[in-house]
Design a protein around this motif. Structure first.
Motif, short mmCIF file in Angstrom:
data_model
loop_
_atom_site.label_atom_id
_atom_site.label_comp_id
_atom_site.label_asym_id
_atom_site.label_seq_id
_atom_site.Cartn_x
_atom_site.Cartn_y
_atom_site.Cartn_z
N LYS A 187 0.83 -1.14 -0.12
CA LYS A 187 -0.06 -0.03 0.06
C LYS A 187 0.89 1.35 -0.09
O LYS A 187 0.80 2.11 -0.85
N TRP B 215 -4.36 2.87 -2.54
CA TRP B 215 -5.18 1.93 -1.78
C TRP B 215 -4.94 2.34 -0.33
O TRP B 215 -3.89 2.45 0.15
N GLN C 139 -3.28 -6.57 -6.12
CA GLN C 139 -2.70 -5.03 -6.08
C GLN C 139 -3.06 -4.18 -7.28
O GLN C 139 -3.50 -2.98 -7.18
N TYR D 1 -5.85 -1.91 -7.49
CA TYR D 1 -5.87 -0.69 -6.97
C TYR D 1 -5.22 0.49 -7.80
O TYR D 1 -4.96 1.51 -7.35
#
Ligand SMILES: Cc1cc2nc3c(=O)[nH]c(=O)nc-3n(C[C@H](O)[C@H](O)[C@H](O)COP(=O)(O)OP(=O)(O)OC[C@H]3O[C@@H](n4cnc5c(N)ncnc54)[C@H](O)[C@@H]3O)c2cc1C
Length: 429
Positions: free
Chosen positions: A375, A386, A412, A415
């Motif tokens: 993130k 994110w 991932q 995002y």
């Protein structure tokens, strides 16, 4: 930088564009040099990435070292963590350092290739608007030229006459610290970014090409004058203590004049667009430099606004109302990164031991908890967003144990910003 990036995009897409620059030559002032992954992707789109990579220094790891100072001895390492852009599911899974003026000249030379559509007016100063035209004062012959354009984009940095003409205010927030920044030679094997801290000190080290390194040293707000009185040795000693491997390179600095004072501020205007005027980059938002985002936000603004204006050109519908799309995409993203940079700044703003313990824990958890790590890197990269949850924050401060499960590429990628989020007007069509 924002203005030139926008000019390349527009001129390459058939839009006539004039850039007005007040400086007559390269600026000796230090400015942004760290390019984040999203910016690298944009530079690829502008057709300059090969030159940028050839003139830059890339790295994917950032090392965070926490030292304990001891009287009459070298400080002891008490913490070490690594944050890694390499975790990002993107070909641009690294950052790149490039001298500011080098990147500017790469963009300017690219824009000049579209000579029939690009006009560079330099040195000249934009002073405001009269009768709907931009008033340009040529510095050399002192002549005044009014320019009529469909749109005017304020890309003048923090002191923006366009912003004033729009009636917008920049309410500056200041910090309890300033920075000293200087580029010095580095050992050839010093290749990745490094942040070295103690209870009271912060030194950021970002390698440039040609065996140079940009250094950023945090000082208390207002301490600059008294430090100068102590002599340049104060500076040499502080660097030698935090990063002995740079020792002899720092002592090559003989004069405070080589070192630039950088005063961090933060502001964000509440509108980017008024009628046919728009702001990009530092004219619209100033960000604390801790996360290396300012220049990146300027280029990312230019990308979205440029794509929008090029689309209008293609459609043949120039409507001021359509500029709102730009604000709609860029304002929340800039706000998010201003917040993230502000939080990073706070982490290094207080010298209390308990504050340092939280900081150390937080960075350690960020490295070791795969979700926090991905993130953080995704958010600063600009490639996507994110948000952290409450649970993330609790894990970060050590209230809950870190997770072990790694983050799959497909997870991932959900995002990452898609084209339809960067340029949503295309979807509406
Ligand atoms: C020491 C330092 C280190 C930094 N480090 C980083 C970093 O590592 N990473 C990062 O992303 N950002 C960094 N930044 C921030 C970054 O430099 C800025 O956010 C970025 O340059 C903003 O780009 P811009 O195009 O909006 O404005 P600017 O780069 O400020 O450009 C504005 C241009 O407009 C010209 N101009 C201004 N007024 C007029 C006028 N009236 N008429 C004509 N021309 C005018 C100026 O001469 C200038 O060339 C740093 C800043 C400083 C000061």
């Amino acid at each position: 930088m924002g203005g030139l990036a926008l000019a390349v995009k527009l001129a390459s897409r058939g839009v006539n564009v004039a850039v007005v620059e007040q400086l007559s030559a390269e600026s000796p002032q230090y400015k942004g040099e760290l390019l984040q992954p999203k910016t690298l992707a944009i530079l690829e789109d502008l057709g300059v990435i090969d030159e940028v990579v050839a003139n830059g220094h890339s790295f994917s790891t950032l090392e965070f070292i926490e030292l304990e100072r001891r009287s009459s001895k070298q400080p002891k390492k008490v913490g070490e963590s690594f944050m890694d852009y390499g975790l990002l599911a993107s070909p641009y899974n690294y950052a790149l350092m490039i001298p500011h003026e080098t990147l500017k000249s790469i963009l300017l030379n690219k824009a000049k290739l579209y000579s029939e559509r690009f006009r560079y007016i330099q040195p000249a100063r934009f002073t405001g608007f009269k009768d709907g035209k931009a008033i340009i004062r040529h510095t050399k012959d002192k002549t005044i030229e009014p320019i009529l354009a469909r749109f005017y984009i304020g890309a003048e940095g923090r002191n923006s006459p366009t912003r004033n003409a729009m009636g917008l205010k920049a309410n500056n927030r200041t910090y309890n610290h300033h920075f000293l920044t200087v580029t010095i030679p580095r050992p050839a094997n010093f290749k990745t970014g490094k942040i070295v801290t103690t209870n009271h000190r912060f030194l950021g080290l970002f390698p440039l090409p040609d065996n140079k390194i940009r250094t950023v040293f945090l000082i208390k707000a207002g301490a600059y004058k008294s430090m100068k009185q102590e002599g340049i040795e104060y500076f040499h000693k502080a660097y030698a203590e935090l990063c002995p491997e740079l020792g002899e390179h720092v002592t090559s600095l003989h004069d405070w004049k080589d070192i630039q004072l950088m005063i961090p501020t933060m502001f964000h205007v509440n509108r980017y667009v008024v009628e046919n005027l728009a702001l990009i980059g530092d004219a619209a938002h100033a960000v604390h430099p801790m996360a290396g985002e300012g220049m990146n936000l300027a280029i990312q603004d230019a990308d979205v606004l440029g794509e929008l204006i090029a689309w209008m050109k293609k459609k043949g519908t120039y409507d001021n109302q359509l500029l709102k799309w730009y604000e709609q995409v860029r304002m929340p993203r800039a706000k998010f990164l201003l917040g993230l940079s502000h939080l990073s700044a706070l982490a290094y703003s207080f010298p209390y031991p308990w504050w340092r313990r939280i900081r150390m824990k937080s960075i350690e958890q960020m490295e070791r908890d795969p979700s926090l790590h991905v993130k953080q890197m995704l958010n600063i990269s600009g490639l996507g967003r994110w948000d952290n949850t409450l649970m993330d924050r609790l894990i970060q401060v050590g209230a809950f144990p870190k997770r072990k499960r790694s983050i799959s590429e497909s997870k991932q990628l959900k995002y990452f910003f898609e084209r339809t989020e960067d340029y949503p007007w295309e979807k509406e069509e």
